[in-house]
Design a protein around this motif. Structure first.
Motif, PDB file in Angstrom:
ATOM      1  N   ALA A 106     -25.400 -35.261  61.216  1.00 37.71           N
ATOM      2  CA  ALA A 106     -26.117 -36.891  60.960  1.00 37.71           C
ATOM      3  C   ALA A 106     -27.099 -36.876  60.411  1.00 37.71           C
ATOM      4  N   HIS A 107     -28.098 -36.220  60.482  1.00 39.87           N
ATOM      5  CA  HIS A 107     -29.663 -36.141  59.895  1.00 39.87           C
ATOM      6  C   HIS A 107     -29.316 -36.206  58.172  1.00 39.87           C
ATOM      7  N   TRP A 108     -28.520 -35.422  57.703  1.00 40.75           N
ATOM      8  CA  TRP A 108     -28.600 -35.203  56.262  1.00 40.75           C
ATOM      9  C   TRP A 108     -27.573 -36.165  55.401  1.00 40.75           C
ATOM     10  N   LEU A 109     -26.435 -36.806  56.402  1.00 43.37           N
ATOM     11  CA  LEU A 109     -25.539 -37.581  55.785  1.00 43.37           C
ATOM     12  C   LEU A 109     -25.589 -38.818  56.155  1.00 43.37           C
ATOM     13  N   VAL A 110     -26.023 -39.220  57.409  1.00 46.87           N
ATOM     14  CA  VAL A 110     -26.094 -40.772  57.838  1.00 46.87           C
ATOM     15  C   VAL A 110     -26.681 -41.739  56.863  1.00 46.87           C
ATOM     16  N   PRO A 111     -27.994 -41.219  56.585  1.00 41.24           N
ATOM     17  CA  PRO A 111     -28.916 -42.280  55.713  1.00 41.24           C
ATOM     18  C   PRO A 111     -28.220 -42.614  54.445  1.00 41.24           C
ATOM     19  N   PRO A 112     -27.841 -41.408  53.637  1.00 42.66           N
ATOM     20  CA  PRO A 112     -27.262 -41.994  52.168  1.00 42.66           C
ATOM     21  C   PRO A 112     -25.902 -42.853  52.468  1.00 42.66           C
ATOM     22  N   ALA A 250     -31.783 -28.712  56.759  1.00 48.66           N
ATOM     23  CA  ALA A 250     -33.044 -28.145  56.647  1.00 48.66           C
ATOM     24  C   ALA A 250     -33.514 -28.486  55.145  1.00 48.66           C
ATOM     25  N   ALA A 251     -32.609 -28.839  54.149  1.00 48.21           N
ATOM     26  CA  ALA A 251     -32.726 -29.274  52.628  1.00 48.21           C
ATOM     27  C   ALA A 251     -33.691 -30.508  52.817  1.00 48.21           C
ATOM     28  N   THR A 252     -33.511 -31.306  53.760  1.00 49.95           N
ATOM     29  CA  THR A 252     -34.035 -32.749  53.834  1.00 49.95           C
ATOM     30  C   THR A 252     -35.459 -32.517  54.532  1.00 49.95           C
ATOM     31  N   LEU A 253     -35.708 -31.299  55.057  1.00 59.54           N
ATOM     32  CA  LEU A 253     -36.930 -31.147  55.661  1.00 59.54           C
ATOM     33  C   LEU A 253     -37.793 -30.119  55.147  1.00 59.54           C
ATOM     34  N   SER A 254     -37.511 -29.563  54.302  1.00 58.09           N
ATOM     35  CA  SER A 254     -38.175 -28.487  53.417  1.00 58.09           C
ATOM     36  C   SER A 254     -39.451 -28.479  53.016  1.00 58.09           C
ATOM     37  N   PHE A 299     -19.359 -35.931  48.650  1.00 58.30           N
ATOM     38  CA  PHE A 299     -19.409 -35.247  47.431  1.00 58.30           C
ATOM     39  C   PHE A 299     -20.599 -35.607  46.497  1.00 58.30           C
ATOM     40  N   GLY A 300     -21.163 -36.641  46.853  1.00 57.26           N
ATOM     41  CA  GLY A 300     -22.583 -36.823  46.012  1.00 57.26           C
ATOM     42  C   GLY A 300     -23.802 -36.021  46.362  1.00 57.26           C
ATOM     43  N   LYS A 301     -23.321 -35.503  47.950  1.00 55.78           N
ATOM     44  CA  LYS A 301     -24.427 -34.586  48.358  1.00 55.78           C
ATOM     45  C   LYS A 301     -24.444 -33.126  47.985  1.00 55.78           C
TER      46      LYS A 301
END
Length: 303
Positions: A106-112, A250-254, A299-301
């Motif tokens: 959810a943390h990396w997919l839901v916002p976009p 982790a990539a969204t929080l680096s 696919f975009g991510k």
């Protein structure tokens, strides 16, 4: 065939899956006596007991197993043949949709995904739910349109799991953490406590990191367990705890944390994730549109 009500086959299909009249009644939105009456009519039609009651529920007979192995595909083909294509305009849609997502994803997919949905369907009301133990039943009942979780899961055949992509697992720690390595080794987990993000219905009863370390003779200390990712991340910034987590998360929080690769010797859970939706609604125009939005977003991510 003139003596057979197709609605009885719906009851049979659910009974062969759940092997319990009470559970079947809940899924079909019928009373338990109604399901029992349907079962009596099915027994009369097929000239077989079909299900024998045991201490653990209903045990299907050999004839029921044969019918059950053929029936789902036949019913799906029948309903698909009767399906009439409906037009769906997301821009005009003003209803509510519910999507359930594993907390790590959810943390990396839901916002976009929300950004995409609101751009394509500006009047849509979106409810993002956590994946929970009851989520599969809610999808079958139509309360949740679709869900996203790691793959594969042990789910009823009433649900479809469609592979979306592959994640990976890493360890997250604060930037100033004393463990200054790129790859974390098994022995490092003995020096620092763990934080664990709990996702009901996925890792609620099994801590994958702890199990993998125990197999290598390491007994780690789990100091914090929570279903609230924001609590875990804030605690991580203030302590020396380590958090095994999704690489895409982790990539969204680096910029806030350090990311450590995991020693290949450590066994990791499946990193594939999937779209999960009800078999009966796979031709629903709204559901198809939502599924395509999720696929486009993933696919975009990943590209």
């Amino acid at each position: 065939m003139s003596q057979l009500d197709l609605n009885l086959l719906k009851v049979f299909r659910v009974l062969i899956e759940v092997k319990n009249t009470r559970k079947a009644a809940e899924i079909l939105h019928l009373s338990q006596p109604a399901v029992s009456r349907a079962l009596r009519r099915l027994r009369d039609y097929f000239g077989d007991e079909l299900f024998v009651r045991t201490a653990h529920g209903l045990e299907p007979t050999s004839k029921a197993l044969v019918i059950g192995s053929r029936l789902p595909e036949a019913m799906d083909q029948l309903f698909e043949a009767l399906h009439v294509e409906e037009e769906f305009d997301p821009y005009l849609y003003s209803g509510k949709v519910t999507i359930a997502v594993n907390g790590f994803i959810a943390h990396w997919l839901v916002p976009p995904l929300i950004k995409m949905l609101t751009e394509r369907a500006p009047n849509m009301e979106i409810y993002m739910a956590d994946w929970e133990e009851s989520t599969p039943d809610q999808i079958i009942d139509g309360e949740i349109q679709l869900a996203i979780n790691y793959f594969p899961l042990e789910l009823t055949k009433q649900l479809i799991q469609e592979r979306l992509g592959t994640d990976d697992f890493v360890v997250l720690c604060r930037k100033e953490h004393p463990l200054q390595k790129e790859v974390i080794q098994v022995e490092d987990f003995l020096k620092y406590p763990l934080a664990s993000h709990i996702v009901p219905g996925w890792n609620e009863t099994k801590n994958f990191a702890v199990d993998a370390l125990r197999k290598l003779g390491c007994q780690p200390q789990v100091q914090l367990s929570s279903s609230k990712m924001n609590i875990i991340l804030r605690s991580l910034e203030l302590t020396d705890m380590l958090l095994p987590c999704s690489k895409l998360l982790a990539a969204t929080l680096s910029d806030r944390f350090r990311v450590l690769k995991i020693d290949p010797k450590l066994e990791q859970p499946s990193s594939e994730f999937a779209l999960i939706y009800a078999n009966k609604s796979r031709r629903n125009p709204l559901d198809e549109w939502l599924q395509q939005c999720v696929i486009d977003c993933v696919f975009g991510k990943l590209r």
